[in-house]
Design an enzyme around this catalytic site. Sequence first.
Site, PDB file in Angstrom:
ATOM      1  N   THR A 426     -10.175   0.223   3.054  1.00 57.68           N
ATOM      2  CA  THR A 426     -10.324  -1.122   2.457  1.00 57.68           C
ATOM      3  C   THR A 426     -10.435  -2.224   3.522  1.00 57.68           C
ATOM      4  O   THR A 426      -9.985  -2.053   4.647  1.00 57.68           O
ATOM      5  CB  THR A 426      -9.155  -1.428   1.482  1.00 57.68           C
ATOM      6  OG1 THR A 426      -9.024  -0.324   0.599  1.00 57.68           O
ATOM      7  CG2 THR A 426      -9.356  -2.680   0.680  1.00 57.68           C
ATOM      8  N   GLY A 512      -3.557  -0.732   0.002  1.00 56.74           N
ATOM      9  CA  GLY A 512      -3.142  -0.102  -1.254  1.00 56.74           C
ATOM     10  C   GLY A 512      -2.221  -1.048  -2.005  1.00 56.74           C
ATOM     11  O   GLY A 512      -2.395  -2.269  -1.969  1.00 56.74           O
TER      12      GLY A 512
END
Length: 604
Positions: A426, A512
């Site tokens: 990410t 996350g």
Amino acid sequence: MPRSLLAALLCTALAAPLAAQQSADTVAPESATQQPSAAEPVGLPSYQALTGAALEAKAAGRPVEAQDWMVAAANPLAAVAGANILRAGGSAADAMVAVQLVLGLVEPQSSGLGGGAFLVWYDGATGELTTLDGRETAPRAATPRLFQDETGEPLKFFDAVVGGRSVGTPGTPALLEEAHRRWGRSNWQSLFSDAIFLAEQGFAVSPRLAALVQEDAERLSRFPATADYFLPGGEPLQEGATLRNPAYAETLRTLAREGAAGFYAGPVAAEILRAVRTAEGNPGVLSAVDLALYQVIERDPVCAAYRAYEVCGMGPPSSGALTVGQILGMLDGYDLAALGPQSAEAWRLIGDASRLAFADRGRYMADSDFVPMPTDGLVEPAYLEERGMILDRTDALPEEGVAPGEPPWDHAFLWADDASLELPSTSHISIVDRYGNALSMTTTIENGFGSRLMAAGFLLNNELTDFSFRTHRNGVPIANRVEPGKRPRSSMSPTIVMQDGKPVLVIGSPGGSRIIGYVAKSIIAWADWGLDVQQALALPHLVNRFGTYDLEAGTEAGALAEPLSAMGFEVNTRDLTSGLHAIEISDRLLGGADPRREGIALGE
Ligand code: DON
């Protein structure tokens, strides 16, 4: 990261002219098939000075200062691509497209065309906030038991992740097109030039990419296209090696020419489907119809009041803005400024506010197009004040005290609780342009290297493993269970903090479900503890989601281990590798890039 390594990366960027003026051409239509020649000038007279100052600032722990525009992203080459566009008069949306296309090449493990993203936009002309949901969707053929074995037991996480089963319909290509359609000023094709150039001429493999390939070599070796790219000749890519990606360049040329339609149908789509449906040992059910029907969805921003600010971000299917907003809302009645960042009492309050918010997240938050959700109630000030009163004590909440609340809601619906696992990848992009627009976008393929499947030069996501693997608990359904067409719950928290109707901080991170803690902490550090944007990101992390208090290893957070244990927390010291990128907006722009990652902020 050591400065010398970052400098080495940038040297490659400098040696490879980025065709800046050509790429940032805001007027003349230009053929994407046109290639910058090696003889072309770099095109940014102050390029070296710009990146030099950014590197120096990061190494010294200072923010980068600018007046007109700024971009902060996870890789210097991507930040430079964005800067090229902004410098030539492009908008923040234009720059984001260029940044994302380069990130998909140089940081392929984290985000790219094969993934999804959420975008928060402040419009300088209208003063409006808009959020766009480019999250992946579950295939129409997916069933709630997608991640269960034949006996109904949940699969092991990586058995689910690696292969075609976890791949959702990518949303990023459609999101890039939609953002450009709404807010772009530059020619679409021009936004592809730097990424195409780097894909064809090559770029230096960054230390982080090399280290992650090394760690993941076994999984990357399972599929031939992925192994060929990341493990050439059977050996993991080495730091500093020149990596070219002609397949990605070809895909980029297709998208530059045809727009997102060139991704969701035709040869690129066919390659995606082939990779997913024939993945050895773990095929998926994604179909041409799923790709053809993909839609970006505009959603209402979710805002929560904190001190003098409105903290705004992405609503469901992300749990990001709701959970960040809940944490801050519960803390609003406590004087964190007086306590300061060294105070165990401050971290007790933050830690337990976070645990309570995660209890609500586990029960209530999912894709609200599929399940009823008390979205407004979850950030209603009176509800958060009441939840905040639970923190009015001197020690950690006992386990049984951390239960979901009952937010105001006109449904009497019961969901079972859910907690899911997330691992490193990410990327977050923050941009402010010269027109007063601000953009905050978090973008992902979920796990590092996603599903490990590669098609048309990019990795495919494993976003579907963000769904709950279980459908029920004790006979009660779980809101975040798999359903056809549904979007998995996310923790991504692209945020714009507003004051008196104007943006004052643009921020977000990977990590996350720890994203929520990283973003909340940085906002508190900036708003309550008076840290500048770079100091706020760098401040050691302490993150509590489900009871264990995670303290960032090798930092001053260690000094809080004892007092927090004495208060009753179970303390766990570990690496907490966020990737925060933020821009503070006042009469000037101040940019910050997370010292834990390779990114930089650039501005003028
Ligand atoms: O959407 C989410 O919340 C996750 N798929 C994001 C994954 C992530 O941030 C991995 N991070 N380090």
